[in-house]
Write a protein that holds these residues in place. Sequence first.
Motif, PDB file in Angstrom:
ATOM      1  N   VAL A  64       0.847  -1.196   0.000  1.00 42.63           N
ATOM      2  CA  VAL A  64       0.000   0.000   0.000  1.00 42.63           C
ATOM      3  C   VAL A  64       0.879   1.241   0.000  1.00 42.63           C
ATOM      4  CG1 VAL A  64      -1.778   1.276   1.243  1.00 42.63           C
ATOM      5  CG2 VAL A  64      -1.817  -1.220   1.231  1.00 42.63           C
ATOM      6  N   GLU A  65       0.641   2.124  -0.952  1.00 42.21           N
ATOM      7  CA  GLU A  65       1.359   3.392  -1.011  1.00 42.21           C
ATOM      8  C   GLU A  65       0.390   4.540  -0.762  1.00 42.21           C
ATOM      9  OE1 GLU A  65       4.949   2.076  -4.054  1.00 42.21           O
ATOM     10  OE2 GLU A  65       3.736   3.838  -4.477  1.00 42.21           O
ATOM     11  N   GLN A  66       0.855   5.529  -0.014  1.00 45.44           N
ATOM     12  CA  GLN A  66      -0.007   6.619   0.423  1.00 45.44           C
ATOM     13  C   GLN A  66       0.655   7.958   0.105  1.00 45.44           C
ATOM     14  OE1 GLN A  66      -1.323   6.146   4.475  1.00 45.44           O
ATOM     15  NE2 GLN A  66      -2.152   8.205   4.621  1.00 45.44           N
TER      16      GLN A  66
ATOM     17  N   PHE B 223      -3.932   7.144   8.250  1.00 50.09           N
ATOM     18  CA  PHE B 223      -3.397   5.943   7.611  1.00 50.09           C
ATOM     19  C   PHE B 223      -4.489   5.270   6.791  1.00 50.09           C
ATOM     20  CE2 PHE B 223       0.699   5.506   9.586  1.00 50.09           C
ATOM     21  CZ  PHE B 223       0.573   6.114  10.816  1.00 50.09           C
ATOM     22  N   CYS B 224      -4.116   4.850   5.594  1.00 53.74           N
ATOM     23  CA  CYS B 224      -4.996   3.961   4.849  1.00 53.74           C
ATOM     24  C   CYS B 224      -4.495   2.535   5.035  1.00 53.74           C
ATOM     25  CB  CYS B 224      -5.020   4.331   3.373  1.00 53.74           C
ATOM     26  SG  CYS B 224      -3.420   4.150   2.526  1.00 53.74           S
TER      27      CYS B 224
ATOM     28  N   PHE C 225      -0.742  -1.466   5.862  1.00 52.04           N
ATOM     29  CA  PHE C 225      -0.956  -0.044   6.074  1.00 52.04           C
ATOM     30  C   PHE C 225      -0.078   0.803   5.161  1.00 52.04           C
ATOM     31  CE2 PHE C 225      -3.611   0.114   9.874  1.00 52.04           C
ATOM     32  CZ  PHE C 225      -3.500  -1.190  10.327  1.00 52.04           C
ATOM     33  N   GLY C 226      -0.596   1.950   4.777  1.00 52.42           N
ATOM     34  CA  GLY C 226       0.220   2.965   4.143  1.00 52.42           C
ATOM     35  C   GLY C 226       1.118   3.628   5.168  1.00 52.42           C
ATOM     36  N   ALA C 227       2.024   4.474   4.700  1.00 52.79           N
ATOM     37  CA  ALA C 227       3.018   5.094   5.582  1.00 52.79           C
ATOM     38  C   ALA C 227       2.464   6.277   6.360  1.00 52.79           C
ATOM     39  CB  ALA C 227       4.234   5.525   4.780  1.00 52.79           C
ATOM     40  N   GLY C 228       1.259   6.730   6.020  1.00 52.70           N
ATOM     41  CA  GLY C 228       0.631   7.798   6.785  1.00 52.70           C
ATOM     42  C   GLY C 228       0.768   9.162   6.132  1.00 52.70           C
ATOM     43  N   THR C 229      -0.214  10.032   6.414  1.00 49.96           N
ATOM     44  CA  THR C 229      -0.215  11.421   5.958  1.00 49.96           C
ATOM     45  C   THR C 229      -0.442  12.312   7.167  1.00 49.96           C
ATOM     46  OG1 THR C 229      -1.104  10.909   3.770  1.00 49.96           O
ATOM     47  CG2 THR C 229      -1.421  13.158   4.584  1.00 49.96           C
TER      48      THR C 229
ATOM     49  N   GLY D 196       4.517   3.554   8.418  1.00 45.37           N
ATOM     50  CA  GLY D 196       3.265   2.886   8.724  1.00 45.37           C
ATOM     51  C   GLY D 196       3.454   1.828   9.792  1.00 45.37           C
ATOM     52  N   LEU D 197       2.394   1.111  10.052  1.00 44.01           N
ATOM     53  CA  LEU D 197       2.416   0.062  11.065  1.00 44.01           C
ATOM     54  C   LEU D 197       2.945  -1.236  10.450  1.00 44.01           C
ATOM     55  CD1 LEU D 197       0.310   2.216  12.004  1.00 44.01           C
ATOM     56  CD2 LEU D 197      -0.859   0.361  13.178  1.00 44.01           C
ATOM     57  N   ARG D 198       3.861  -1.859  11.165  1.00 43.17           N
ATOM     58  CA  ARG D 198       4.406  -3.136  10.704  1.00 43.17           C
ATOM     59  C   ARG D 198       4.022  -4.232  11.697  1.00 43.17           C
ATOM     60  NH1 ARG D 198      10.621  -2.327   9.718  1.00 43.17           N
ATOM     61  NH2 ARG D 198      10.437  -0.940  11.531  1.00 43.17           N
ATOM     62  N   LEU D 199       3.550  -5.346  11.167  1.00 46.32           N
ATOM     63  CA  LEU D 199       3.022  -6.426  11.996  1.00 46.32           C
ATOM     64  C   LEU D 199       4.146  -7.259  12.591  1.00 46.32           C
ATOM     65  CD1 LEU D 199       0.422  -7.891  12.926  1.00 46.32           C
ATOM     66  CD2 LEU D 199       0.628  -9.295  10.867  1.00 46.32           C
ATOM     67  N   ILE D 200       4.107  -7.442  13.914  1.00 42.13           N
ATOM     68  CA  ILE D 200       5.112  -8.240  14.617  1.00 42.13           C
ATOM     69  C   ILE D 200       4.611  -9.674  14.789  1.00 42.13           C
ATOM     70  CG2 ILE D 200       6.525  -8.450  16.688  1.00 42.13           C
ATOM     71  CD1 ILE D 200       6.040  -5.460  17.189  1.00 42.13           C
ATOM     72  N   TYR D 201       3.484  -9.821  15.467  1.00 40.35           N
ATOM     73  CA  TYR D 201       2.864 -11.120  15.698  1.00 40.35           C
ATOM     74  C   TYR D 201       1.350 -10.933  15.680  1.00 40.35           C
ATOM     75  CZ  TYR D 201       6.743 -14.186  17.192  1.00 40.35           C
ATOM     76  OH  TYR D 201       7.850 -14.995  17.242  1.00 40.35           O
ATOM     77  N   TYR D 202       0.640 -12.017  15.393  1.00 40.63           N
ATOM     78  CA  TYR D 202      -0.791 -12.005  15.572  1.00 40.63           C
ATOM     79  C   TYR D 202      -1.265 -13.373  16.059  1.00 40.63           C
ATOM     80  CZ  TYR D 202      -1.255 -14.228  10.926  1.00 40.63           C
ATOM     81  OH  TYR D 202      -1.167 -15.067   9.855  1.00 40.63           O
ATOM     82  N   SER D 203      -2.431 -13.344  16.681  1.00 44.02           N
ATOM     83  CA  SER D 203      -3.014 -14.557  17.237  1.00 44.02           C
ATOM     84  C   SER D 203      -4.492 -14.571  16.893  1.00 44.02           C
ATOM     85  CB  SER D 203      -2.821 -14.587  18.754  1.00 44.02           C
ATOM     86  OG  SER D 203      -3.610 -15.582  19.353  1.00 44.02           O
ATOM     87  N   GLN D 204      -4.946 -15.651  16.317  1.00 48.19           N
ATOM     88  CA  GLN D 204      -6.358 -15.731  15.948  1.00 48.19           C
ATOM     89  C   GLN D 204      -7.177 -16.475  16.990  1.00 48.19           C
ATOM     90  OE1 GLN D 204      -7.348 -16.653  11.956  1.00 48.19           O
ATOM     91  NE2 GLN D 204      -5.589 -15.637  11.067  1.00 48.19           N
ATOM     92  N   ILE D 205      -6.484 -17.186  17.894  1.00 46.59           N
ATOM     93  CA  ILE D 205      -7.201 -17.946  18.904  1.00 46.59           C
ATOM     94  C   ILE D 205      -6.248 -18.233  20.046  1.00 46.59           C
ATOM     95  CG2 ILE D 205      -6.646 -20.220  17.977  1.00 46.59           C
ATOM     96  CD1 ILE D 205      -9.643 -20.944  18.451  1.00 46.59           C
ATOM     97  N   VAL D 206      -6.798 -18.535  21.192  1.00 47.73           N
ATOM     98  CA  VAL D 206      -5.977 -18.831  22.366  1.00 47.73           C
ATOM     99  C   VAL D 206      -5.026 -19.987  22.068  1.00 47.73           C
ATOM    100  CG1 VAL D 206      -6.064 -19.637  24.763  1.00 47.73           C
ATOM    101  CG2 VAL D 206      -7.700 -17.956  23.963  1.00 47.73           C
ATOM    102  N   ASN D 207      -3.809 -19.857  22.574  1.00 48.17           N
ATOM    103  CA  ASN D 207      -2.767 -20.881  22.449  1.00 48.17           C
ATOM    104  C   ASN D 207      -2.257 -21.046  21.028  1.00 48.17           C
ATOM    105  OD1 ASN D 207      -2.646 -21.559  25.215  1.00 48.17           O
ATOM    106  ND2 ASN D 207      -4.428 -22.882  24.994  1.00 48.17           N
ATOM    107  N   ASP D 208      -2.502 -20.067  20.185  1.00 46.52           N
ATOM    108  CA  ASP D 208      -1.983 -20.103  18.824  1.00 46.52           C
ATOM    109  C   ASP D 208      -1.576 -18.696  18.408  1.00 46.52           C
ATOM    110  OD1 ASP D 208      -1.527 -21.534  16.236  1.00 46.52           O
ATOM    111  OD2 ASP D 208      -2.968 -20.031  15.553  1.00 46.52           O
TER     112      ASP D 208
END
Lengths: 112, 112
Positions: A4-6, A89-90, A102-106, B42-54
């Motif tokens: 995504v580019e913003q 952010f988009c 996410f985009g980098a923000g404006t 922008g926001l960069r994803l580190i970890y995610y969890s969709q359910i307990v214990n996973d």
Amino acid sequence: GENVEQHPSTLSVQEGDSAVIKCTYSDSASNYFPWYKQELGKGPQLIIDIRSNVGEKKDQRIAVTLNKTAKHFSLHITETQPEDSAVYFCAAAQYNNNDMRFGAGTRLTVKP
Amino acid sequence: DGGITQSPKYLFRKEGQNVTLSCEQNLNHDAMYWYRQDPGQGLRLIYYSQIVNDFQKGDIAEGYSVSREKKESFPLTVTSAQKNPTAFYLCASSIPYLAEQFFGPGTRLTVL
């Protein structure tokens, strides 16, 4: 994967003017496009979102448009007010999974 | 009130120390996420969890670890292996397979 580019990265407008922020995405499978507003030192807050089955959505002074063919979507804020000043952010995602990009923000500044 | 809480708001760490960031939600969401935000990015994803214990690694999992022993809680540990840990960390939650994510207020981590 999705990219995504913003643009622009910063935007300054006079109070009462309109502001437009544009985003492009790369993955044609993306079908959910939210916009978040982040005030200084706080977490992002969802302000509006659009799904790929509609081309435009409006909520008072805020509107989002989506062009699926061109893979771009835009946020429009009319009659801007100083309290609209924030980072926007988009993002793009597929509605049936949790991988949101996410985009980098404006940084929007509304001058009184 | 339903929502996501993160603690502490500010955290200082000496080099070589592990530190754990707390994230709690009472929205009854199954999915939870950790993002890292650096200035102008922008926001960069580190970890995610969709359910307990996973849980699953995101794009920048190296130097981080998580656990998901309870539905309400998703703590993030920043280990000494993370080369540049100074950043703003955001926790989010959502209903699985629905893309709307709700964010906490964030923790600002500074390595001294």
